[in-house]
Scaffold this motif. Sequence first.
Motif, PDB file in Angstrom:
ATOM      1  N   ILE A   1       0.824  -1.217   0.000  1.00 15.50           N
ATOM      2  CA  ILE A   1       0.000   0.000   0.000  1.00 15.50           C
ATOM      3  C   ILE A   1       0.858   1.267   0.000  1.00 15.50           C
ATOM      4  O   ILE A   1       0.704   2.129  -0.861  1.00 15.50           O
ATOM      5  N   VAL A   2       1.768   1.384   0.962  1.00 17.45           N
ATOM      6  CA  VAL A   2       2.569   2.609   1.032  1.00 17.45           C
ATOM      7  C   VAL A   2       3.590   2.671  -0.101  1.00 17.45           C
ATOM      8  O   VAL A   2       3.769   3.712  -0.734  1.00 17.45           O
ATOM      9  N   ASN A   3       4.259   1.559  -0.390  1.00 17.74           N
ATOM     10  CA  ASN A   3       5.310   1.566  -1.412  1.00 17.74           C
ATOM     11  C   ASN A   3       4.776   1.379  -2.823  1.00 17.74           C
ATOM     12  O   ASN A   3       5.549   1.368  -3.782  1.00 17.74           O
ATOM     13  N   ASN A   4       3.478   1.216  -2.963  1.00 14.33           N
ATOM     14  CA  ASN A   4       2.824   1.204  -4.270  1.00 14.33           C
ATOM     15  C   ASN A   4       1.893   2.403  -4.363  1.00 14.33           C
ATOM     16  O   ASN A   4       1.297   2.800  -3.366  1.00 14.33           O
ATOM     17  N   LEU A   5       1.784   2.976  -5.539  1.00 12.81           N
ATOM     18  CA  LEU A   5       0.846   4.079  -5.735  1.00 12.81           C
ATOM     19  C   LEU A   5      -0.535   3.475  -6.001  1.00 12.81           C
ATOM     20  O   LEU A   5      -0.870   3.131  -7.131  1.00 12.81           O
ATOM     21  N   VAL A   6      -1.314   3.332  -4.935  1.00 13.64           N
ATOM     22  CA  VAL A   6      -2.659   2.757  -5.058  1.00 13.64           C
ATOM     23  C   VAL A   6      -3.601   3.886  -5.462  1.00 13.64           C
ATOM     24  O   VAL A   6      -4.114   4.626  -4.611  1.00 13.64           O
ATOM     25  N   VAL A   7      -3.802   4.014  -6.757  1.00 19.23           N
ATOM     26  CA  VAL A   7      -4.615   5.097  -7.304  1.00 19.23           C
ATOM     27  C   VAL A   7      -5.943   4.575  -7.824  1.00 19.23           C
ATOM     28  O   VAL A   7      -6.966   5.246  -7.746  1.00 19.23           O
ATOM     29  N   THR A   8      -5.943   3.369  -8.358  1.00 25.91           N
ATOM     30  CA  THR A   8      -7.145   2.765  -8.933  1.00 25.91           C
ATOM     31  C   THR A   8      -7.464   1.466  -8.202  1.00 25.91           C
ATOM     32  O   THR A   8      -6.723   1.036  -7.314  1.00 25.91           O
ATOM     33  N   ASN A   9      -8.561   0.851  -8.595  1.00 28.05           N
ATOM     34  CA  ASN A   9      -8.925  -0.451  -8.040  1.00 28.05           C
ATOM     35  C   ASN A   9      -8.401  -1.601  -8.886  1.00 28.05           C
ATOM     36  O   ASN A   9      -8.846  -2.734  -8.747  1.00 28.05           O
ATOM     37  N   SER A  10      -7.434  -1.286  -9.749  1.00 25.08           N
ATOM     38  CA  SER A  10      -6.793  -2.298 -10.570  1.00 25.08           C
ATOM     39  C   SER A  10      -5.346  -2.466 -10.109  1.00 25.08           C
ATOM     40  O   SER A  10      -4.535  -1.540 -10.264  1.00 25.08           O
ATOM     41  N   PRO A  11      -4.991  -3.613  -9.533  1.00 26.15           N
ATOM     42  CA  PRO A  11      -3.603  -3.819  -9.093  1.00 26.15           C
ATOM     43  C   PRO A  11      -2.605  -3.663 -10.227  1.00 26.15           C
ATOM     44  O   PRO A  11      -1.508  -3.122 -10.023  1.00 26.15           O
ATOM     45  N   GLU A  12      -2.967  -4.143 -11.434  1.00 24.83           N
ATOM     46  CA  GLU A  12      -2.052  -4.029 -12.574  1.00 24.83           C
ATOM     47  C   GLU A  12      -1.797  -2.568 -12.931  1.00 24.83           C
ATOM     48  O   GLU A  12      -0.654  -2.165 -13.198  1.00 24.83           O
ATOM     49  N   ALA A  13      -2.855  -1.757 -12.941  1.00 30.58           N
ATOM     50  CA  ALA A  13      -2.692  -0.330 -13.258  1.00 30.58           C
ATOM     51  C   ALA A  13      -1.856   0.365 -12.195  1.00 30.58           C
ATOM     52  O   ALA A  13      -1.020   1.223 -12.507  1.00 30.58           O
ATOM     53  N   ASN A  14      -2.045   0.004 -10.928  1.00 29.16           N
ATOM     54  CA  ASN A  14      -1.263   0.621  -9.852  1.00 29.16           C
ATOM     55  C   ASN A  14       0.221   0.297  -9.980  1.00 29.16           C
ATOM     56  O   ASN A  14       1.080   1.142  -9.709  1.00 29.16           O
ATOM     57  N   VAL A  15       0.513  -0.933 -10.394  1.00 31.73           N
ATOM     58  CA  VAL A  15       1.915  -1.314 -10.606  1.00 31.73           C
ATOM     59  C   VAL A  15       2.529  -0.474 -11.721  1.00 31.73           C
ATOM     60  O   VAL A  15       3.665   0.015 -11.601  1.00 31.73           O
ATOM     61  N   GLN A  16       1.793  -0.274 -12.804  1.00 33.51           N
ATOM     62  CA  GLN A  16       2.296   0.530 -13.915  1.00 33.51           C
ATOM     63  C   GLN A  16       2.509   1.985 -13.502  1.00 33.51           C
ATOM     64  O   GLN A  16       3.506   2.611 -13.865  1.00 33.51           O
ATOM     65  N   LEU A  17       1.581   2.523 -12.720  1.00 35.07           N
ATOM     66  CA  LEU A  17       1.720   3.903 -12.253  1.00 35.07           C
ATOM     67  C   LEU A  17       2.930   4.051 -11.337  1.00 35.07           C
ATOM     68  O   LEU A  17       3.646   5.058 -11.392  1.00 35.07           O
ATOM     69  N   THR A  18       3.163   3.043 -10.516  1.00 41.57           N
ATOM     70  CA  THR A  18       4.334   3.078  -9.632  1.00 41.57           C
ATOM     71  C   THR A  18       5.626   3.073 -10.449  1.00 41.57           C
ATOM     72  O   THR A  18       6.583   3.802 -10.130  1.00 41.57           O
ATOM     73  N   ARG A  19       5.670   2.289 -11.512  1.00 48.47           N
ATOM     74  CA  ARG A  19       6.860   2.255 -12.363  1.00 48.47           C
ATOM     75  C   ARG A  19       7.064   3.577 -13.098  1.00 48.47           C
ATOM     76  O   ARG A  19       8.200   4.041 -13.257  1.00 48.47           O
ATOM     77  N   ILE A  20       5.973   4.180 -13.544  1.00 38.37           N
ATOM     78  CA  ILE A  20       6.079   5.478 -14.213  1.00 38.37           C
ATOM     79  C   ILE A  20       6.665   6.509 -13.257  1.00 38.37           C
ATOM     80  O   ILE A  20       7.546   7.303 -13.624  1.00 38.37           O
TER      81      ILE A  20
END
Length: 330
Positions: free
Chosen positions: A147-166
């Motif tokens: 939660i903290v080390n990932n940018l949880v922005v959407t309800n899609s785990p895959e999208a959150n992973v991509q946003l964190t990488r960006i």
Amino acid sequence: MAYIPQQIDVVSGEQYRYALTNFRIAHEKVEEQRRQLEEQEKQVALLHARIALLEGTVNDERQEGGHHGGSSVDDFSIKNAASQLERLINRWAADVVRSPPSALSHIHGAALGDITGSYDPVPYDVSPMQVQNILRHAMSEVIGSEIVNNLVVTNSPEANVQLTRIHEHLFARNPVVACVWRRQTFSAAVETCDPEMTAAILAESLPALTKVLGGSANNTAPILASAYRFSRMLHGAPSSSTDAFYRSFVPELGSILYPRQIELVRRCLKSERGEQDRVGATIFPGLVKVTRGVVEATEQNQETVHTVVRRAQVICECALASSGNVPMQG
């Protein structure tokens, strides 16, 4: 008395013109550097003004004026939010121990297995205190890594992973741009996380423990909701730093105690005797502020600096062993 004439240093006209030319060139270079620095300061001021405009904090900055020193509002907010979240985790762990859905040894083994990856039965009896603290450690790891080390922005785990990488890519190139992008992204984040996503996070991070807890695993929903609000505050709220972001860390079980990174919640007798002790359980994650080191403007690869802003809350092995038969590492 004989008159001794004073010697006067005389240089040729060519030497004089050469020195004068060099002096003029050096002066012009210094003046050019001064103008460049002034222009850089103007550009930085314009960039900060643009950031404030994008974040809607122009009026706040004007009201704050030139106030410096002491604890900032950010630090106070982090302290309060972290304390509330820590209480929720402790209450949940205490409720599980008070009304266990399974044998305490099974709960302890499942949590320990999810943390370490080894599900071998422990060769000792566990006490309620040990079970409670291993549950707090397990939940701390979920909150920190998922939660903290990932940018949880959407309800899609895959999208959150991509946003964190960006964000990681942007931060490596320009921390200020990454900061603006991150806060603008969180301005459009979901208000709450779907129960399906939180259940998926638990099932993936703590599969054995989720299975052992059964229906009582649903009681973690308030914790994860509070953790999401905590993460959103860290990553999305305006702060005094426009080139930094926060990351969580959880000291591993059995790792050496480092005073700069951990804060003991119980007395450690081994440390008081000057002996080395280890982490028995981390009951709440620590926080670091990640920035880029100060380097020459021409350098592209800047060193990442991690500054501990909140130490992890830890109970040592000897304090944990005092409540049961847990063997301590040598």
